[in-house]
Design an enzyme around this catalytic site. Structure first.
Site, PDB file in Angstrom:
ATOM      1  CG  ASP A   1     -13.403  14.762  -8.374  1.00 22.55           C
ATOM      2  OD1 ASP A   1     -13.284  13.697  -7.745  1.00 22.55           O
ATOM      3  OD2 ASP A   1     -13.216  14.850  -9.602  1.00 22.55           O
TER       4      ASP A   1
ATOM      5  CG  HIS B   1      -7.796  13.417 -12.360  1.00 20.45           C
ATOM      6  ND1 HIS B   1      -7.511  14.302 -11.355  1.00 20.45           N
ATOM      7  CD2 HIS B   1      -9.135  13.235 -12.312  1.00 20.45           C
ATOM      8  CE1 HIS B   1      -8.621  14.646 -10.725  1.00 20.45           C
ATOM      9  NE2 HIS B   1      -9.617  14.017 -11.294  1.00 20.45           N
TER      10      HIS B   1
ATOM     11  CD  GLU C   1     -10.250   7.119  -7.640  1.00 18.88           C
ATOM     12  OE1 GLU C   1      -9.759   7.957  -6.869  1.00 18.88           O
ATOM     13  OE2 GLU C   1      -9.895   7.030  -8.843  1.00 18.88           O
ATOM     14  CG  HIS C   2     -14.377   8.269  -9.035  1.00 17.11           C
ATOM     15  ND1 HIS C   2     -13.050   8.259  -9.431  1.00 17.11           N
ATOM     16  CD2 HIS C   2     -14.464   9.161  -8.021  1.00 17.11           C
ATOM     17  CE1 HIS C   2     -12.362   9.108  -8.691  1.00 17.11           C
ATOM     18  NE2 HIS C   2     -13.190   9.675  -7.819  1.00 17.11           N
TER      19      HIS C   2
ATOM     20  CG  HIS D   1      -3.991 -17.004  30.559  1.00 18.59           C
ATOM     21  ND1 HIS D   1      -2.635 -17.120  30.398  1.00 18.59           N
ATOM     22  CD2 HIS D   1      -4.429 -16.181  29.566  1.00 18.59           C
ATOM     23  CE1 HIS D   1      -2.265 -16.393  29.349  1.00 18.59           C
ATOM     24  NE2 HIS D   1      -3.338 -15.813  28.830  1.00 18.59           N
TER      25      HIS D   1
ATOM     26  CD  GLN E   1     -12.085  10.277 -12.681  1.00 19.57           C
ATOM     27  OE1 GLN E   1     -13.128  10.912 -12.657  1.00 19.57           O
ATOM     28  NE2 GLN E   1     -11.266  10.231 -11.658  1.00 19.57           N
TER      29      GLN E   1
END
Length: 431
Positions: A363, A264, A329-330, A422, A261
């Site tokens: 991924d 990245h 996120e993960h 209405h 990770q």
């Protein structure tokens, strides 16, 4: 060595967890002011503004915004067979998962003669953003295009930054992935200018209804600025992983996943939540071994030093509380009976169960989507899915007898709200 937070004797609140555990500071509001003139310029000048921005930010001016069809075909023809095979399988798996998300119309009879039908209708046109900064992301082409295609979107356009080393075209593997998916409308545009191009439309690129895809803080800022002009998916910031582990986890697996990770982005956040001091110690040893061997060691080391941490917890209940509060996120679960532990998770973009389901599987080839919420937004948002490209529409049907039967109740509510028009619109039919 990762910084340590000893939470074994305390049970911090969710807000304290988010304060204590590091994430890179990303000030989208500041970035908005930086991208506002770029977006305004694209609205005013169209293609010329996008090309000028490419020259300024990407250091190359494409010959044209739209990538010629022959360049797409050439990129696919030149694609390495092993990469083509992997992309083909990734597409197959992603189609299986995303096709299962499609919803059939649901008809509900709320009373005799009155029905409400729920339909999911695809938007007409979408703009799909594929980042291209430090590395190329053909997998992000798959993750954006497949759900849009499965949703039934008729018009798809992809934008990815122009590359100095590719004569101002996006990365050739990105182009090949587009061709493999049958997408022939691809633009050499990156950053905020690409989002603005999609939102406002230019001479080359008609405006879209929805923009999706991950990107840097300027892409995120442009999405926030232009939300409402165009529909957008979640704001994806720096990537992150949390690993909930006990004594049964293998330290070499855990260390490798943190490194995966961290490579990245120097701003990536990497968190280990564990009940085991022994595991935390062993992971530090493994990181000392593995980080110097990895290709992007400088980037990895910067991320681990900046946003890497170990949270020591008293038990798995406390570990789950920390994981839910941080809302990664993960989230990997590497514990005894990992499936049962994973079933208790409430907040995560995607959950990876057991020692043989690392994040890189998701991924690339799990079939799940890797465009996921970051920065704790998994508390309220989910990953990219077919639903991002569709709208829920209710279709109401009612016959004369059913309207007459309910008219007194409509009159009561309309009168209470002082909306007599209405009431009249119903009574003129119910007389």
């Amino acid at each position: 060595m990762l910084r340590r937070l000893d939470l074994r004797s305390v049970r911090p609140s969710a807000s304290e967890v988010r304060r204590l555990i590091p994430r890179a500071a990303v000030d989208v509001d500041v970035a908005i002011e930086a991208v506002r003139p770029v977006c305004d310029d694209v609205r005013a000048r169209g293609d010329a503004a996008v090309l000028d921005a490419a020259e300024r930010f990407d250091r190359v001016r494409p010959a044209s915004l739209r990538v010629p069809a022959e360049d797409l075909e050439a990129a696919l023809a030149a694609l390495a067979p092993a990469v083509r095979d992997a992309l083909t399988e990734a597409i197959r798996r992603a189609r299986l998962v995303h096709r299962a998300q499609l919803r059939e119309p649901v008809v509900v009879e709320v009373a005799p003669g009155t029905t409400v039908t729920e339909r999911w209708i695809p938007v007409e046109r979408v703009g799909l953003y594929v980042p291209g900064g430090r590395v190329a992301y053909p997998s992000s082409v798959v993750m954006n295009v497949v759900p849009a295609q499965e949703a039934g979107v008729g018009s798809l356009a992809v934008a990815s930054p122009p590359q100095v080393d590719n004569d101002g075209r996006p990365h050739p593997v990105v182009l090949a992935a587009c061709a493999l998916l049958g997408v022939d409308e691809v633009y050499a545009a990156g950053g905020a200018q690409a989002v603005a191009m999609f939102a406002h439309g230019t001479q080359s690129c008609p405006a879209v209804d929805v923009v999706t895809g991950p990107g840097n803080v300027y892409v995120t800022a442009a999405k926030r600025l232009l939300r409402g002009v165009v529909g957008v998916d979640a704001e994806a910031g720096p990537t992150e992983v949390a690993i909930l582990a006990d004594h049964s986890a293998r330290p070499d697996f855990v260390a490798a996943d943190l490194i995966a990770q961290a490579e990245h982005d120097p701003m990536a956040a990497c968190l280990l939540v564990t009940t085991s001091v022994e595991l935390a110690d062993a992971v530090d040893v493994e990181l000392d071994k593995q980080v110097p061997r990895t290709r992007h060691r400088e980037r990895v080391a910067e991320a681990l030093a900046g946003q890497g941490a170990v949270a020591l917890v008293a038990d798995l209940d406390a570990g789950l509380a920390v994981a839910d509060a941080w809302a990664a996120e993960h989230l990997e679960i590497q514990t005894v009976d990992a499936a049962a532990v994973a079933a208790r998770v409430r907040n995560a973009g995607a959950i990876f169960v057991g020692p043989y389901a690392p994040v890189p599987l998701g991924d690339y080839l799990a079939g799940s989507n890797h465009v996921l919420p970051t920065g704790g937004t998994a508390r309220h948002s989910g990953g990219l899915a077919v639903s991002a490209f569709q709208r829920q529409v209710h279709v109401v049907s009612c016959d004369a007898d059913a309207l007459a039967d309910i008219a007194p109740r409509i009159a009561a509510l309309g009168t209470a709200e002082d909306l007599t028009g209405h009431v009249d619109a119903v009574e003129v039919r119910a007389r």
